[in-house]
Design an enzyme around this catalytic site. Sequence first.
Site, PDB file in Angstrom:
ATOM      1  N   LYS A   1       1.046   4.164  -2.864  1.00  0.00           N
ATOM      2  CA  LYS A   1       0.712   5.561  -2.570  1.00  0.00           C
ATOM      3  C   LYS A   1       1.919   6.480  -2.812  1.00  0.00           C
ATOM      4  O   LYS A   1       1.743   7.614  -3.276  1.00  0.00           O
ATOM      5  CB  LYS A   1       0.196   5.699  -1.137  1.00  0.00           C
ATOM      6  CG  LYS A   1      -1.134   4.963  -0.889  1.00  0.00           C
ATOM      7  CD  LYS A   1      -2.262   5.459  -1.778  1.00  0.00           C
ATOM      8  CE  LYS A   1      -3.617   4.891  -1.375  1.00  0.00           C
ATOM      9  NZ  LYS A   1      -4.722   5.364  -2.241  1.00  0.00           N
TER      10      LYS A   1
ATOM     11  N   TYR B   1       0.836  -1.213   0.000  1.00  0.00           N
ATOM     12  CA  TYR B   1       0.000   0.000   0.000  1.00  0.00           C
ATOM     13  C   TYR B   1       0.872   1.266   0.000  1.00  0.00           C
ATOM     14  O   TYR B   1       0.616   2.207  -0.762  1.00  0.00           O
ATOM     15  CB  TYR B   1      -0.891  -0.048   1.233  1.00  0.00           C
ATOM     16  CG  TYR B   1      -1.915   1.043   1.373  1.00  0.00           C
ATOM     17  CD1 TYR B   1      -3.132   0.981   0.695  1.00  0.00           C
ATOM     18  CD2 TYR B   1      -1.686   2.128   2.215  1.00  0.00           C
ATOM     19  CE1 TYR B   1      -4.087   1.980   0.850  1.00  0.00           C
ATOM     20  CE2 TYR B   1      -2.625   3.127   2.374  1.00  0.00           C
ATOM     21  CZ  TYR B   1      -3.831   3.049   1.699  1.00  0.00           C
ATOM     22  OH  TYR B   1      -4.775   4.043   1.868  1.00  0.00           O
TER      23      TYR B   1
HETATM   24  P1  NAP Z   1     -13.405   2.120   1.288  1.00  0.00           P
HETATM   25  O1  NAP Z   1     -14.411   2.644   2.261  1.00  0.00           O
HETATM   26  O2  NAP Z   1     -12.878   0.758   1.432  1.00  0.00           O
HETATM   27  O3  NAP Z   1     -14.011   2.316  -0.205  1.00  0.00           O
HETATM   28  C1  NAP Z   1     -13.228   1.948  -1.297  1.00  0.00           C
HETATM   29  C2  NAP Z   1     -13.924   2.370  -2.576  1.00  0.00           C
HETATM   30  O4  NAP Z   1     -13.072   2.001  -3.693  1.00  0.00           O
HETATM   31  C3  NAP Z   1     -15.259   1.678  -2.790  1.00  0.00           C
HETATM   32  O5  NAP Z   1     -16.166   2.618  -3.359  1.00  0.00           O
HETATM   33  C4  NAP Z   1     -14.921   0.564  -3.787  1.00  0.00           C
HETATM   34  O6  NAP Z   1     -16.009   0.269  -4.650  1.00  0.00           O
HETATM   35  C5  NAP Z   1     -13.839   1.239  -4.612  1.00  0.00           C
HETATM   36  N1  NAP Z   1     -12.983   0.281  -5.319  1.00  0.00           N
HETATM   37  C6  NAP Z   1     -12.177  -0.672  -4.815  1.00  0.00           C
HETATM   38  N2  NAP Z   1     -11.546  -1.331  -5.795  1.00  0.00           N
HETATM   39  C7  NAP Z   1     -11.963  -0.775  -6.963  1.00  0.00           C
HETATM   40  C8  NAP Z   1     -11.671  -1.007  -8.330  1.00  0.00           C
HETATM   41  N3  NAP Z   1     -10.793  -1.958  -8.711  1.00  0.00           N
HETATM   42  N4  NAP Z   1     -12.287  -0.237  -9.268  1.00  0.00           N
HETATM   43  C9  NAP Z   1     -13.189   0.719  -8.900  1.00  0.00           C
HETATM   44  N5  NAP Z   1     -13.488   0.988  -7.618  1.00  0.00           N
HETATM   45  C10 NAP Z   1     -12.891   0.239  -6.661  1.00  0.00           C
HETATM   46  O7  NAP Z   1     -12.105   3.061   1.255  1.00  0.00           O
HETATM   47  P2  NAP Z   1     -11.880   4.554   1.807  1.00  0.00           P
HETATM   48  O8  NAP Z   1     -11.386   4.462   3.177  1.00  0.00           O
HETATM   49  O9  NAP Z   1     -13.031   5.408   1.480  1.00  0.00           O
HETATM   50  O10 NAP Z   1     -10.615   4.970   0.896  1.00  0.00           O
HETATM   51  C11 NAP Z   1     -10.759   5.721  -0.291  1.00  0.00           C
HETATM   52  C12 NAP Z   1      -9.376   6.141  -0.758  1.00  0.00           C
HETATM   53  O11 NAP Z   1      -8.735   6.900   0.262  1.00  0.00           O
HETATM   54  C13 NAP Z   1      -8.458   4.954  -1.064  1.00  0.00           C
HETATM   55  O12 NAP Z   1      -7.630   5.253  -2.166  1.00  0.00           O
HETATM   56  C14 NAP Z   1      -7.633   4.845   0.195  1.00  0.00           C
HETATM   57  O13 NAP Z   1      -6.399   4.231  -0.044  1.00  0.00           O
HETATM   58  C15 NAP Z   1      -7.486   6.306   0.566  1.00  0.00           C
HETATM   59  N6  NAP Z   1      -7.165   6.508   1.972  1.00  0.00           N
HETATM   60  C16 NAP Z   1      -8.035   6.135   2.959  1.00  0.00           C
HETATM   61  C17 NAP Z   1      -7.685   6.372   4.275  1.00  0.00           C
HETATM   62  C18 NAP Z   1      -8.595   6.020   5.432  1.00  0.00           C
HETATM   63  O14 NAP Z   1      -8.190   6.196   6.558  1.00  0.00           O
HETATM   64  N7  NAP Z   1      -9.800   5.539   5.185  1.00  0.00           N
HETATM   65  C19 NAP Z   1      -6.456   6.955   4.591  1.00  0.00           C
HETATM   66  C20 NAP Z   1      -5.603   7.313   3.562  1.00  0.00           C
HETATM   67  C21 NAP Z   1      -5.971   7.098   2.251  1.00  0.00           C
HETATM   68  P3  NAP Z   1     -16.976  -1.023  -4.378  1.00  0.00           P
HETATM   69  O15 NAP Z   1     -17.564  -0.823  -3.047  1.00  0.00           O
HETATM   70  O16 NAP Z   1     -17.972  -0.905  -5.502  1.00  0.00           O
HETATM   71  O17 NAP Z   1     -16.083  -2.221  -4.460  1.00  0.00           O
END
Ligand code: NAP
Length: 246
Positions: A157, A153
């Site tokens: 990133k 990851y």
């Molecule tokens: P999440 O709640 O797990 O949601 C992930 C989203 O990505 C879902 O809408 C999922 O769609 C979609 N997805 C996954 N694989 C995909 C693919 N191959 N093609 C299209 N869509 C796909 O994640 P989140 O926490 O909101 O994170 C969103 C972004 O922020 C990510 O890039 C993550 O790395 C980044 N981020 C998150 C955090 C945190 O603390 N949460 C921190 C730093 C960075 P489906 O549901 O339809 O599968």
Amino acid sequence: MHDQVAIVTGASRGIGAAIAKRLGEDGFRVVVNYSGSVEQAKAVVAAIEAAGSEAIAVKADVSNADDVKALVKTAVDTFGRLDCLVNNAGITRDGLLMRMKETDFDDVLATNLKGAFLTSQAATRPLLKSKSGRIINIASVVGITGNAGQANYAAAKAGLIGLTKSVARELAARHVTVNAVCPGFIETDMTGALTDAQREATLGQIPFNRFGRVEDVASIVSFLASSEAAYVTGQTIAVDGGMTMA
Ligand code: NAP
């Protein structure tokens, strides 16, 4: 932002859903991309419509080049233009280096890094036609600091930050800005997987002493997507409650 069009990848849940709704409130017409959660994607579309803008849900796996080309084509065919791409779709497959499976490394790189490359590449031509194109990549503080158990990851990133700066240099002359937003720990399904012990240890590293909210990330994306941020490009902006301040 009236008439402007945004694609948000991974917008069915979590941070992407909040970004899609916020851009809808800002007046963008929004393409809500998802890979599996069709009902949740439809609910995001309904929320954007209820707030007075237009939206469609489009299924596409961002790691698949044909899916991504079809996603961008559907956006342009439906709304006539594209002004903003938010590369948000992401997954985790955590594990210590010595035990990490090769497929766990490849899958995370394919979605989190190659997905942003493919989507940016497919979107560039219509973005160049916009007078104020925007690419906003959702990276992570882990791409700056590293994190034990997240070699895949963190590598993806960190790569996304490099991709951001390179594409920013390529597209600056055409008034397309490209920036990375680095969330810290935000309350979503992704961080819901942390154990209580991991949450406690993480909170100790956050000066604000709380996890972030999805809206904390969406408001920075809203700013970067707006005309107010026309002279900001190639930047990496942390939204992390002070976790990574220099
Ligand atoms: P999440 O709640 O797990 O949601 C992930 C989203 O990505 C879902 O809408 C999922 O769609 C979609 N997805 C996954 N694989 C995909 C693919 N191959 N093609 C299209 N869509 C796909 O994640 P989140 O926490 O909101 O994170 C969103 C972004 O922020 C990510 O890039 C993550 O790395 C980044 N981020 C998150 C955090 C945190 O603390 N949460 C921190 C730093 C960075 P489906 O549901 O339809 O599968």
